[in-house]
Motif scaffolding. Structure first.
Motif, PDB file in Angstrom:
ATOM      1  N   ILE A  10       0.740  -1.131   0.101  1.00 48.80           N
ATOM      2  CA  ILE A  10       0.089   0.032   0.063  1.00 48.80           C
ATOM      3  C   ILE A  10       0.973   1.410  -0.009  1.00 48.80           C
ATOM      4  CG2 ILE A  10      -1.474   1.416   1.385  1.00 48.80           C
ATOM      5  CD1 ILE A  10      -2.820  -1.310   2.416  1.00 48.80           C
ATOM      6  N   ILE A  11       1.823   1.139   0.886  1.00 52.12           N
ATOM      7  CA  ILE A  11       2.811   2.490   1.014  1.00 52.12           C
ATOM      8  C   ILE A  11       3.492   2.455  -0.328  1.00 52.12           C
ATOM      9  CG2 ILE A  11       5.006   3.284   1.989  1.00 52.12           C
ATOM     10  CD1 ILE A  11       3.819   1.759   4.752  1.00 52.12           C
ATOM     11  N   HIS A  12       3.809   1.731  -1.138  1.00 48.87           N
ATOM     12  CA  HIS A  12       4.630   1.827  -2.417  1.00 48.87           C
ATOM     13  C   HIS A  12       3.474   1.755  -3.517  1.00 48.87           C
ATOM     14  CE1 HIS A  12       8.017   0.579   0.381  1.00 48.87           C
ATOM     15  NE2 HIS A  12       8.560   1.598  -0.283  1.00 48.87           N
ATOM     16  N   HIS A  13       2.231   1.904  -3.269  1.00 53.39           N
ATOM     17  CA  HIS A  13       1.206   2.117  -4.122  1.00 53.39           C
ATOM     18  C   HIS A  13       1.021   1.003  -5.263  1.00 53.39           C
ATOM     19  CE1 HIS A  13       1.381   6.255  -2.724  1.00 53.39           C
ATOM     20  NE2 HIS A  13       2.470   6.431  -3.249  1.00 53.39           N
TER      21      HIS A  13
ATOM     22  N   TYR B 161      -0.775  -1.094  -4.288  1.00 54.37           N
ATOM     23  CA  TYR B 161      -2.341  -1.135  -4.124  1.00 54.37           C
ATOM     24  C   TYR B 161      -2.494   0.481  -3.963  1.00 54.37           C
ATOM     25  CZ  TYR B 161      -2.393  -6.339  -3.456  1.00 54.37           C
ATOM     26  OH  TYR B 161      -2.304  -7.578  -3.506  1.00 54.37           O
ATOM     27  N   PRO B 162      -2.971   1.120  -4.880  1.00 52.24           N
ATOM     28  CA  PRO B 162      -3.206   2.678  -4.849  1.00 52.24           C
ATOM     29  C   PRO B 162      -4.277   3.065  -4.085  1.00 52.24           C
ATOM     30  CG  PRO B 162      -2.669   1.610  -7.270  1.00 52.24           C
ATOM     31  CD  PRO B 162      -3.159   0.528  -6.626  1.00 52.24           C
ATOM     32  N   VAL B 163      -4.255   3.994  -3.487  1.00 53.22           N
ATOM     33  CA  VAL B 163      -5.450   4.691  -2.972  1.00 53.22           C
ATOM     34  C   VAL B 163      -6.839   4.850  -3.474  1.00 53.22           C
ATOM     35  CG1 VAL B 163      -6.188   6.789  -1.958  1.00 53.22           C
ATOM     36  CG2 VAL B 163      -3.846   6.196  -1.618  1.00 53.22           C
ATOM     37  N   GLY B 164      -7.843   4.225  -3.088  1.00 51.23           N
ATOM     38  CA  GLY B 164      -9.103   4.054  -3.638  1.00 51.23           C
ATOM     39  C   GLY B 164      -9.319   2.877  -4.277  1.00 51.23           C
ATOM     40  N   THR B 165      -8.278   1.855  -4.386  1.00 48.85           N
ATOM     41  CA  THR B 165      -8.514   0.429  -5.003  1.00 48.85           C
ATOM     42  C   THR B 165      -8.800  -0.247  -3.757  1.00 48.85           C
ATOM     43  OG1 THR B 165      -6.317   0.025  -5.084  1.00 48.85           O
ATOM     44  CG2 THR B 165      -6.798   1.177  -7.006  1.00 48.85           C
TER      45      THR B 165
ATOM     46  N   PHE C  55      -4.948   1.799   7.403  1.00 45.28           N
ATOM     47  CA  PHE C  55      -4.560   1.416   5.689  1.00 45.28           C
ATOM     48  C   PHE C  55      -5.690   1.135   4.755  1.00 45.28           C
ATOM     49  CE2 PHE C  55      -0.594   0.522   7.937  1.00 45.28           C
ATOM     50  CZ  PHE C  55       0.389   1.050   7.191  1.00 45.28           C
ATOM     51  N   ILE C  56      -6.692   0.865   5.499  1.00 47.00           N
ATOM     52  CA  ILE C  56      -7.999   0.260   4.762  1.00 47.00           C
ATOM     53  C   ILE C  56      -9.195   0.636   5.619  1.00 47.00           C
ATOM     54  CG2 ILE C  56      -6.632  -1.507   3.573  1.00 47.00           C
ATOM     55  CD1 ILE C  56      -8.129  -3.745   5.461  1.00 47.00           C
ATOM     56  N   GLN C  57     -10.246   0.522   4.564  1.00 43.67           N
ATOM     57  CA  GLN C  57     -11.837   0.635   5.198  1.00 43.67           C
ATOM     58  C   GLN C  57     -12.140  -0.516   4.627  1.00 43.67           C
ATOM     59  OE1 GLN C  57     -12.965   2.503   7.673  1.00 43.67           O
ATOM     60  NE2 GLN C  57     -14.855   1.197   7.439  1.00 43.67           N
TER      61      GLN C  57
ATOM     62  N   ARG D 214     -18.994  -3.165   3.008  1.00 43.03           N
ATOM     63  CA  ARG D 214     -19.808  -4.136   3.184  1.00 43.03           C
ATOM     64  C   ARG D 214     -20.336  -4.563   1.696  1.00 43.03           C
ATOM     65  NH1 ARG D 214     -23.007  -6.704   6.847  1.00 43.03           N
ATOM     66  NH2 ARG D 214     -22.698  -5.151   8.240  1.00 43.03           N
ATOM     67  N   GLY D 215     -19.952  -5.643   1.114  1.00 49.92           N
ATOM     68  CA  GLY D 215     -20.288  -6.186  -0.126  1.00 49.92           C
ATOM     69  C   GLY D 215     -19.161  -5.885  -1.295  1.00 49.92           C
ATOM     70  N   LYS D 216     -18.225  -5.098  -0.857  1.00 57.43           N
ATOM     71  CA  LYS D 216     -17.405  -4.700  -1.763  1.00 57.43           C
ATOM     72  C   LYS D 216     -15.836  -5.321  -1.519  1.00 57.43           C
ATOM     73  CE  LYS D 216     -19.822  -0.404  -3.800  1.00 57.43           C
ATOM     74  NZ  LYS D 216     -19.465   0.832  -3.901  1.00 57.43           N
ATOM     75  N   GLY D 217     -15.343  -5.121  -0.263  1.00 52.43           N
ATOM     76  CA  GLY D 217     -14.136  -5.678   0.406  1.00 52.43           C
ATOM     77  C   GLY D 217     -13.549  -4.477   1.116  1.00 52.43           C
ATOM     78  N   SER D 218     -12.146  -4.528   0.903  1.00 54.52           N
ATOM     79  CA  SER D 218     -11.387  -3.458   1.679  1.00 54.52           C
ATOM     80  C   SER D 218     -10.705  -2.584   0.747  1.00 54.52           C
ATOM     81  CB  SER D 218     -10.219  -4.269   2.232  1.00 54.52           C
ATOM     82  OG  SER D 218     -10.730  -5.399   3.184  1.00 54.52           O
ATOM     83  N   VAL D 219     -10.981  -1.358   0.917  1.00 54.95           N
ATOM     84  CA  VAL D 219     -10.536  -0.294  -0.021  1.00 54.95           C
ATOM     85  C   VAL D 219      -9.454   0.456   0.642  1.00 54.95           C
ATOM     86  CG1 VAL D 219     -12.012   1.590   0.978  1.00 54.95           C
ATOM     87  CG2 VAL D 219     -11.105   1.771  -1.131  1.00 54.95           C
ATOM     88  N   VAL D 220      -8.281   0.818  -0.034  1.00 57.40           N
ATOM     89  CA  VAL D 220      -7.051   1.533   0.467  1.00 57.40           C
ATOM     90  C   VAL D 220      -7.222   2.840   0.729  1.00 57.40           C
ATOM     91  CG1 VAL D 220      -4.832   1.881  -0.345  1.00 57.40           C
ATOM     92  CG2 VAL D 220      -5.672  -0.241  -1.053  1.00 57.40           C
ATOM     93  N   LEU D 221      -6.877   3.587   1.877  1.00 59.15           N
ATOM     94  CA  LEU D 221      -7.116   4.946   2.384  1.00 59.15           C
ATOM     95  C   LEU D 221      -6.173   5.676   2.037  1.00 59.15           C
ATOM     96  CD1 LEU D 221      -8.942   4.152   5.714  1.00 59.15           C
ATOM     97  CD2 LEU D 221     -10.049   4.650   3.325  1.00 59.15           C
TER      98      LEU D 221
END
Length: 238
Positions: free
Chosen positions: A16-19, A21-25, A56-58, A61-68
């Motif tokens: 996540i830090i090294h993008h 997994y970019p923000v919002g994905t 790091f994430i939020q 429900r129904g979608k998964g873990s989004v990167v903050l």
């Protein structure tokens, strides 16, 4: 089990830090991550819970873990966590500059602490930076009655690592106050603040397991770099 999900947590946090997994994905699903890391979904859930706790994430429900967005770091209000532990857990890649180590008396008026005597202490002042940008100014007053001396090397590394692992002290609890204040000119200079920027100051009195007071701390934070988080459980008052 702890080592397994801890290793997965650190790997995902680095990605996540090294993008990677970019923000919002969204991160891969629990099933996909279990296959990727060759482990159970329970272990993956524990790693994701750690990512959630540390901002790091939020989970949606129904979608998964989004990167903050990690422009701010979550600073735990409850609990007693050393800066080095926070730096490692949040992957801040922060550096520490020791500005001062000298003998002083604790400025008790800063801490709203009543005492009929002066408290001799070792004063340690350290500036924390990320990518050469200052984010925290830490001021520690360690009582000489408990810890007579502190070296520059210890201050540059971790006071709590020295207290616990070298001196065998058992750190147990603390009382804390959090205020928003206008900084002095010196603090504003050290934290590279503008003329009208305030700071968040966390002051604490820290105690050993046997209730011995051993340290006063004053942590001065740039508010644009930290979120101050706590866990609260409802208690109904009759």
């Amino acid at each position: 089990m702890r080592n397994k999900f801890g290793a997965i947590y650190h790997d995902l946090a680095n990605k996540i830090i090294h993008h990677i997994y970019p923000v919002g994905t969204y991160l891969p699903s629990e099933t996909q991550l279990a296959e990727l890391y060759g482990t159970s979904r329970e272990t993956i859930r524990k790693a994701l819970a750690e990512l959630l706790t540390n901002g790091f994430i939020q989970k949606i429900r129904g979608k998964g873990s989004v990167v903050l967005n990690l422009q701010r770091f979550n600073f735990p209000v409850s609990g007693i966590t050393s800066y080095k532990e926070l730096n490692n857990s949040l992957h801040m890649h922060s550096k520490t500059e020791v500005l001062c180590i000298e003998d002083q008396h604790v400025p008790l008026e800063n801490f709203d602490y009543q005492s009929g005597q002066n408290l001799p202490a070792t004063f340690v002042e350290r500036l924390r930076t990320i990518d050469d940008n200052p984010i925290v100014l830490d001021r520690d007053y360690v009582l000489k009655s408990v810890v007579p001396n502190i070296s520059h090397a210890v201050a540059a590394d971790s006071l709590y690592n020295y207290f616990e692992n070298k001196l065998g002290l058992i750190i147990s609890y603390a009382t804390k106050t959090i205020t928003v204040e206008h900084p002095s000119k010196e603090v504003a200079r050290l934290l590279a603040l503008g003329d009208h920027q305030d700071v968040v100051v966390v002051r604490s009195q820290n105690y050993l397991e046997d209730t011995t007071l051993f340290e006063f701390t004053e942590s001065i934070h740039r508010p644009d770099k930290f979120n101050f988080v706590d866990f609260a459980r409802r208690q109904k008052i009759n």
